[in-house]
Design a protein around this motif. Structure first.
Motif, mmCIF file in Angstrom:
data_model
loop_
_atom_site.group_PDB
_atom_site.id
_atom_site.type_symbol
_atom_site.label_atom_id
_atom_site.label_comp_id
_atom_site.label_asym_id
_atom_site.label_seq_id
_atom_site.Cartn_x
_atom_site.Cartn_y
_atom_site.Cartn_z
ATOM 1 N N GLU A 161 37.445 -16.643 9.963
ATOM 2 C CA GLU A 161 38.763 -16.054 10.238
ATOM 3 C C GLU A 161 39.672 -16.156 9.013
ATOM 4 N N LYS A 162 39.564 -17.264 8.278
ATOM 5 C CA LYS A 162 40.383 -17.426 7.074
ATOM 6 C C LYS A 162 40.042 -16.348 6.046
ATOM 7 N N ALA A 163 38.746 -16.107 5.842
ATOM 8 C CA ALA A 163 38.328 -15.071 4.901
ATOM 9 C C ALA A 163 38.752 -13.687 5.382
ATOM 10 N N LEU A 164 38.637 -13.451 6.686
ATOM 11 C CA LEU A 164 39.046 -12.153 7.232
ATOM 12 C C LEU A 164 40.543 -11.924 7.058
ATOM 13 N N SER A 165 41.342 -12.982 7.217
ATOM 14 C CA SER A 165 42.794 -12.837 7.067
ATOM 15 C C SER A 165 43.172 -12.531 5.621
ATOM 16 N N ILE A 166 42.395 -13.073 4.691
ATOM 17 C CA ILE A 166 42.678 -12.833 3.270
ATOM 18 C C ILE A 166 42.516 -11.360 2.916
ATOM 19 N N CYS A 167 41.474 -10.734 3.457
ATOM 20 C CA CYS A 167 41.219 -9.332 3.083
ATOM 21 C C CYS A 167 41.424 -8.379 4.254
ATOM 22 N N SER A 168 42.204 -8.794 5.250
ATOM 23 C CA SER A 168 42.404 -7.969 6.448
ATOM 24 C C SER A 168 43.014 -6.603 6.115
ATOM 25 N N TYR A 169 44.048 -6.613 5.294
ATOM 26 C CA TYR A 169 44.716 -5.350 4.972
ATOM 27 C C TYR A 169 43.793 -4.443 4.164
ATOM 28 N N SER A 170 42.997 -5.049 3.253
ATOM 29 C CA SER A 170 42.046 -4.279 2.463
ATOM 30 C C SER A 170 40.998 -3.626 3.357
ATOM 31 N N LEU A 171 40.487 -4.369 4.351
ATOM 32 C CA LEU A 171 39.521 -3.807 5.283
ATOM 33 C C LEU A 171 40.151 -2.696 6.115
ATOM 34 N N LYS A 172 41.417 -2.888 6.460
ATOM 35 C CA LYS A 172 42.114 -1.904 7.294
ATOM 36 C C LYS A 172 42.294 -0.578 6.568
ATOM 37 N N ILE A 173 42.758 -0.627 5.323
ATOM 38 C CA ILE A 173 43.020 0.633 4.611
ATOM 39 C C ILE A 173 41.718 1.351 4.238
ATOM 40 N N HIS A 174 40.602 0.623 4.224
ATOM 41 C CA HIS A 174 39.305 1.261 3.979
ATOM 42 C C HIS A 174 38.608 1.621 5.282
ATOM 43 N N ASP A 175 39.349 1.492 6.403
ATOM 44 C CA ASP A 175 38.870 1.897 7.722
ATOM 45 C C ASP A 175 37.551 1.215 8.091
ATOM 46 N N ILE A 176 37.482 -0.087 7.828
ATOM 47 C CA ILE A 176 36.288 -0.862 8.171
ATOM 48 C C ILE A 176 36.574 -1.653 9.441
ATOM 49 N N HIS A 177 35.794 -1.382 10.481
ATOM 50 C CA HIS A 177 35.977 -2.052 11.766
ATOM 51 C C HIS A 177 35.070 -3.285 11.812
ATOM 52 N N VAL A 178 35.686 -4.448 11.974
ATOM 53 C CA VAL A 178 34.935 -5.703 12.014
ATOM 54 C C VAL A 178 34.747 -6.128 13.461
#
Length: 308
Positions: A161-178
């Motif tokens: 979760e810590k790693a996901l929070s670090i790059c959450s916005y980056s994953l969001k703008i690249h439309d990557i669904h985790v």
């Protein structure tokens, strides 16, 4: 009588011949033994020279490997720093936009005479909220990249979760669904920050693969399970398979992986960090993408120290 003398003389001559032959044999034998000893000594000296040369060569190679690992570690830190700055940029984008709108609104409020105590209070409160968020982001990143000094128990799901929070916005703008679900707490034994960094590398690797291969429906599934005395986490994406020729080499430090934007240094350091926890990292093609697997030891006892 003469026959007796002749017999005695013959026996004497044979004895003398035997003695002479024995002396000659001993001489030849000793000479041969001496030659063998000299040859053995020469071979021993040559062997010792070869051993010393090999020891020197091994020491030189070890020194070169240490220097190479030192260089790779520094290079990895620069790569991590670049990723951190990029992630901070993503995280700061929205608060900076909101601050920009707040500042622009001041001019319009002045023109329409809307500036009063209530406006100033609201402006100050909203501005400080964004600034505090940005400040907290910096602190979170600093703690994230600070190495753990000793092994301890830690929650696998919390580290992910810590790693996901670090790059959450980056994953969001690249439309990557985790897709990440966990139904129980899995406690591991190792270095929590290093584990989170390893996860961040896999997330970044998947993001670049999605971007490079131009996948439309982008899915990254994270699944936690247990196998014996280990906690296993599978990261499976649909970002395209890895070419068979390089599949077995993706953890080499000088290998370019599925995309041209990153090199194997991140995956190599991931391998080093996980192996330092007595774990392992593997990869295989699965369906329409790749599956990376992190395996680390379970915490044997809850009495083991937890991270501070």
């Amino acid at each position: 009588m003469l026959g007796t003398y002749i017999t005695i003389l013959s026996v004497g001559l044979l004895f003398i011949a035997f003695v002479i032959s024995y002396i000659l044999f001993r001489h030849v034998l000793m000479k041969k033994q001496k030659e063998n000893e000299e040859n053995y000594r020469e071979m021993t000296e040559k062997y010792e020279v070869v051993v010393r040369n090999l020891e020197s060569r091994v020491a030189e190679e070890a020194a070169m490997n240490r220097q190479k690992d030192h260089f790779l570690l520094h290079h990895s830190r620069f790569v991590s720093m670049g990723e951190m700055i990029s992630s901070i940029g993503y995280q700061w984008q929205q608060p900076l936009n909101r601050l920009s709108l707040l500042i622009q609104d001041v001019r319009e409020a002045l023109q329409f005479g809307e500036i009063n105590d209530h406006y100033i209070d609201t402006f100050t409160k909203e501005g400080m909220t964004e600034i505090h968020f940005m400040s907290r982001t910096i602190n979170d990143f600093r703690k994230f990249y600070q190495p753990t000094k000793q092994k301890c128990t830690f929650s696998i799901s919390d580290s992910i979760e810590k790693a996901l929070s670090i790059c959450s916005y980056s994953l969001k703008i690249h439309d990557i669904h985790v897709e990440f679900e966990y139904r129980e707490e899995h406690m591991a034994y190792g270095f929590p920050n290093e584990y989170s960094q390893a996860v961040l590398t896999l997330l970044t690797n998947a993001r670049y693969a999605f971007k490079t291969n131009k996948v439309n429906k982008r899915i990254l599934a994270i699944k936690i399970s247990t196998e014996g005395s280990c906690i296993v986490v599978d990261f499976t994406d649909n970002a395209g398979v890895i070419e068979p020729l390089i599949l077995s080499r993706v953890f080499e430090p000088d290998l370019t992986t599925r995309n041209s934007d990153t090199t194997g240094i991140g995956l190599y350091m991931t391998k080093i960090m996980i192996e330092n926890m007595d774990g392992s990292v593997t990869v295989k093609n699965a369906g329409e993408g790749a599956q990376f697997r992190l395996s680390v030891p379970k915490a044997a006892s809850m009495d083991i120290p937890s991270p501070a």
